[in-house]
Write a protein that holds these residues in place. Structure first.
Motif, PDB file in Angstrom:
ATOM      1  N   ILE A 551       0.862  -1.191   0.000  1.00 46.42           N
ATOM      2  CA  ILE A 551       0.000   0.000   0.000  1.00 46.42           C
ATOM      3  C   ILE A 551       0.894   1.235   0.000  1.00 46.42           C
ATOM      4  O   ILE A 551       2.047   1.193   0.432  1.00 46.42           O
ATOM      5  CB  ILE A 551      -0.950   0.021   1.214  1.00 46.42           C
ATOM      6  CG1 ILE A 551      -0.155   0.023   2.529  1.00 46.42           C
ATOM      7  CG2 ILE A 551      -1.919  -1.140   1.168  1.00 46.42           C
ATOM      8  CD1 ILE A 551      -1.029   0.142   3.772  1.00 46.42           C
ATOM      9  N   THR A 552       0.334   2.329  -0.494  1.00 47.76           N
ATOM     10  CA  THR A 552       1.005   3.637  -0.492  1.00 47.76           C
ATOM     11  C   THR A 552       0.069   4.658   0.124  1.00 47.76           C
ATOM     12  O   THR A 552      -1.163   4.590  -0.067  1.00 47.76           O
ATOM     13  CB  THR A 552       1.373   4.074  -1.915  1.00 47.76           C
ATOM     14  OG1 THR A 552       0.174   4.121  -2.718  1.00 47.76           O
ATOM     15  CG2 THR A 552       2.365   3.118  -2.546  1.00 47.76           C
ATOM     16  N   ARG A 553       0.616   5.588   0.869  1.00 48.81           N
ATOM     17  CA  ARG A 553      -0.188   6.606   1.545  1.00 48.81           C
ATOM     18  C   ARG A 553       0.146   7.971   0.941  1.00 48.81           C
ATOM     19  O   ARG A 553       1.310   8.380   0.916  1.00 48.81           O
ATOM     20  CB  ARG A 553       0.094   6.625   3.046  1.00 48.81           C
ATOM     21  CG  ARG A 553      -0.161   5.294   3.725  1.00 48.81           C
ATOM     22  CD  ARG A 553       0.139   5.367   5.211  1.00 48.81           C
ATOM     23  NE  ARG A 553      -0.008   4.072   5.838  1.00 48.81           N
ATOM     24  CZ  ARG A 553      -1.150   3.588   6.331  1.00 48.81           C
ATOM     25  NH1 ARG A 553      -2.250   4.347   6.250  1.00 48.81           N
ATOM     26  NH2 ARG A 553      -1.201   2.406   6.880  1.00 48.81           N
ATOM     27  N   GLY A 554      -0.866   8.652   0.454  1.00 47.13           N
ATOM     28  CA  GLY A 554      -0.660   9.971  -0.125  1.00 47.13           C
ATOM     29  C   GLY A 554      -0.518  11.045   0.937  1.00 47.13           C
ATOM     30  O   GLY A 554      -1.032  10.909   2.060  1.00 47.13           O
ATOM     31  N   GLU A 555       0.181  12.117   0.593  1.00 48.38           N
ATOM     32  CA  GLU A 555       0.363  13.201   1.553  1.00 48.38           C
ATOM     33  C   GLU A 555      -0.942  13.958   1.782  1.00 48.38           C
ATOM     34  O   GLU A 555      -1.181  14.474   2.867  1.00 48.38           O
ATOM     35  CB  GLU A 555       1.428  14.167   1.025  1.00 48.38           C
ATOM     36  CG  GLU A 555       2.809  13.527   0.919  1.00 48.38           C
ATOM     37  CD  GLU A 555       3.848  14.500   0.376  1.00 48.38           C
ATOM     38  OE1 GLU A 555       5.015  14.108   0.302  1.00 48.38           O
ATOM     39  OE2 GLU A 555       3.452  15.648   0.047  1.00 48.38           O
TER      40      GLU A 555
END
Length: 696
Positions: A551-555
């Motif tokens: 998973i990736t978390r956006g700013e």
């Protein structure tokens, strides 16, 4: 049980003399017989006691006379036999005294000779030193001749002493042969006297036993009739006591039933009180939870305030940084000077460090070796303690079970009562048992070990299917783990599907063909099982760590993560595997060998209580019933033994009576009576003849 005062005032059964022990036993038997007869009439008791004392005095007098004669014969024989040993011991003592005296003289003689020899040897040695001064051969020849004479004289004295010791040794050998002959003669004499004493004792024993048998036979004939009367009275008393015992047993059964009912009511009341107390505790804990939530809200506000304060401090730090830069330029010059000094001292410290490193390495190796030995001995001692504990515990539990089985048999078969397993028997099920070294603690029903990855994946897929397209929180009841995770089941399922789609090369082709008929969720679960085994995912915790790589978390919106691109799946798998097998990874399962050696010391505070509970497996009330039953059975056994003896004596009297009748019949029916002027039938009363005819 202590004996009455009148029994200890006379002869004692613990005396060292045989006569006193015999008299004490007889006095005790006489007193017991007197106490047993006290229940009869006073007139019969006086007559019976008078006859018994008279007969007892007759037999006792004969036994005392026989004992005195036997003891005198034994004492005389023992004295005769031990005289030989006493004489031999006296000769041996005299020999030892002479031997000690001769040894002392020999030692003094040797010491004197050794001292004289040393003086002569020193004199000879000094003359050898003076030989270096002599230059004339004639004088040297004379000196050599004198030295030879001195040495020969010293050797002659040594040989003379050796010859003397050899003569003494030969005389000792001759004396030893004489002592052996004398010892053989003494042994033959002792055997001869012992045989003579045995023959005399056997003869005396036969004579005295014949006299004692005659005295007891006369007592036996007189006591038979008296014992028959006592037997009738005792049987009547026994029947009366049995009726009384049955009534007492019925009363005790009713009493015990009422006590049991009272205990049931009391236990029900205590249960209700405990239930109310626990409900009150639950309410108090809920109030404490509300207070903790309020505290959490207050702490969050404090953190916001602290954040604003830190921002202000950051602005101040910017101003301070510019000031410090100017200070750095001043200190740079100082640093250059210190570097030159540091380079010189570094060489010196490097050499010193190398020396200390060698010393440290040697001490470390010694410490590791000592630690290894300590762990080995600790593990060995712990194993021995556990083996001895288990052996004694098995033996104690077996004995406790046997005691409970016997208690049940006594209650149900002997007393006719219902039997329930006592509360003290809970210790047999492990209640209160202390833990041994290396033994894992008992876990409650609410505590469970970490689940496997396959079981966790199954729960995640099921929870995601039930949630549908909504992003529901993953409840702690569904996924139990050591840490709380915020990933929803839908997100984790999406990660697992992406993993199956891009990493299907980790699944065997045969398995893929076999999974075609299955449903989508089952097919997904089977593929995940193979992939998990390939990349090292074993627990639910590993699944959540794997999710973080996918998973990736956006700013802009960090609370709503998104999946990575499918082209980055292989890279994420490699990163996960490399970090999973890194040496920094914590191992959660302890090896068996390390567990046994490095185990924490066990708490032995409850050992004594545990063994005491095993020893007191039987309640005090049951032991009281055992004692009462034992006393009753012992009394019953005593009565049966007396009855058995009387029956045997009655059978013997009946046999004698039949033999006497046969002799009387032969005597009356003999033909010789017809030749007599007054036949025996005329002297016998007619009533006895009529009774005899009826019996025959």
């Amino acid at each position: 049980m202590s004996s009455p005062p009148d029994e200890t005032s006379g002869p004692s059964v613990d005396s060292k003399k045989k006569e006193e022990r015999i008299l004490a036993r007889r006095d005790r038997i006489i007193k017991r017989n007197k106490n047993a007869k006290s229940e009869g009439s006073s007139v019969n008791q006086a007559k019976d006691e008078g006859a018994e004392d008279k007969d007892t005095m007759k037999s006792r007098k004969q036994i005392n006379v026989s004992n005195q004669r036997i003891e005198k014969l034994r004492y005389d024989g023992s004295e005769l036999v031990t005289n030989v040993g006493v004489a031999a011991m006296a000769r041996e003592d005299a020999r030892k005294i002479d031997e000690d005296r001769s040894n002392k003289e020999r030692r003094e003689k040797l010491e004197a000779e050794c001292k004289a020899s040393m003086e002569r040897f020193e004199e000879i040695t000094k003359r050898w030193d003076s030989a270096h001064v002599l230059k004339v051969p004639q004088a040297l020849q004379d000196m050599m001749t004198n030295q030879r004479e001195l040495i020969n004289s010293m050797i002659a004295e040594k040989e003379k002493i050796i010859q003397t010791f050899q003569l003494e040794l030969k005389s000792k050998d001759d004396q030893y042969v004489k002592d052996l002959k004398k010892q053989a003669e003494d042994i033959d004499l002792i055997i001869e006297r012992m045989n003579t004493q045995i023959k005399n004792l056997q003869k005396a024993y036969r004579e005295e036993l014949t006299k004692i048998d005659q005295s007891f036979e006369s007592e036996r004939v007189e006591l038979l009739e008296k014992h028959h009367q006592e037997w009738e009275s005792l049987m009547q008393q026994r029947s009366n006591k049995e009726i009384e015992y049955l009534k007492e047993t019925e009363d005790r059964v009713e009493d015990f039933a009422s006590q049991l009912q009272h205990l049931r009511v009391q236990d029900a009341e205590e249960y209700n009180m405990v239930k109310i107390k626990l409900e009150t505790d639950v309410q108090v804990l809920e109030q404490q939870l509300q207070a903790m939530r309020a505290t959490y809200q207050l702490n969050s506000e404090k953190l916001d305030y602290n954040f604003q304060v830190l921002k202000k401090r950051d602005e101040e730090n910017t101003i301070t940084k510019s000031q410090q830069k100017r200070k750095i330029t001043r200190l740079q010059d100082t640093l250059n000077n210190l570097k030159s000094k540091f380079a010189k001292q570094e060489n010196h410290f490097r050499e010193e460090n190398q020396t200390l490193a060698d010393v440290y390495k040697r001490i470390t190796d010694q410490f590791k070796e000592l630690q290894k030995k300590s762990k080995h001995f600790q593990a060995t001692d712990t194993k021995k303690f556990i083996d001895v504990w288990v052996m004694n515990e098995e033996e104690a539990v077996d004995l406790a079970k046997k005691v409970l089985d016997e208690d049940r048999i006594i209650f149900t078969q002997q007393l006719g009562l219902s039997w329930d397993l006592p509360e003290t028997a809970k210790v047999l099920n492990g209640e209160g048992r202390p833990l041994l070294a290396g033994e894992p603690p008992k876990q409650n029903a609410s505590t469970s070990s970490m689940r496997s990855a396959k079981a966790a994946a199954d729960d995640i897929i099921r929870a995601a299917s039930e949630a549908g397209s909504q992003n529901l929180d993953y409840s702690k009841s569904t996924l139990a783990g050591e840490h709380a995770h915020t990933h929803s089941p839908v997100l984790i399922k999406s990660v697992l599907e992406l993993l199956c789609a891009e990493a299907d090369f980790l699944v065997e082709k045969k398995l893929i063909h076999l999974l075609v008929p299955l449903e989508q969720d089952e097919r997904l679960l089977m593929k995940l099982d193979s992939i998990f085994k390939a990349i090292g995912v074993e627990t639910e915790e590993d699944i959540h760590r794997l999710t973080e790589y996918f998973i990736t978390r956006g700013e802009a919106d960090p609370d709503h993560p998104s999946l990575i691109h499918p082209n980055q799946v292989l890279k994420a798998i490699r990163l996960f595997v490399s970090e999973s097998v890194s040496p920094n990874r914590v191992i959660t399962h302890k090896p068996a060998a390390e567990f046994s050696e490095g185990a924490v010391e066990r708490d032995s505070g409850n050992d004594a209580n545990y063994w005491q509970r095993l020893a007191q497996i039987l309640p005090q009330t049951h032991e009281t019933k055992w004692d009462a039953l034992l006393n009753g059975l012992q009394k019953y056994h005593t009565v049966l033994l007396q009855r058995s003896k009387l029956i045997e004596e009655t059978d013997k009297l009946q046999n004698q009576n039949s033999e006497l009748r046969m002799l009387l019949q032969q005597y009356i029916g003999s033909r010789v009576n017809q030749d007599l002027q007054i036949p025996p039938t005329h002297t016998i009363p007619s009533e006895m003849l009529r009774d005899y005819a009826i019996d025959s």
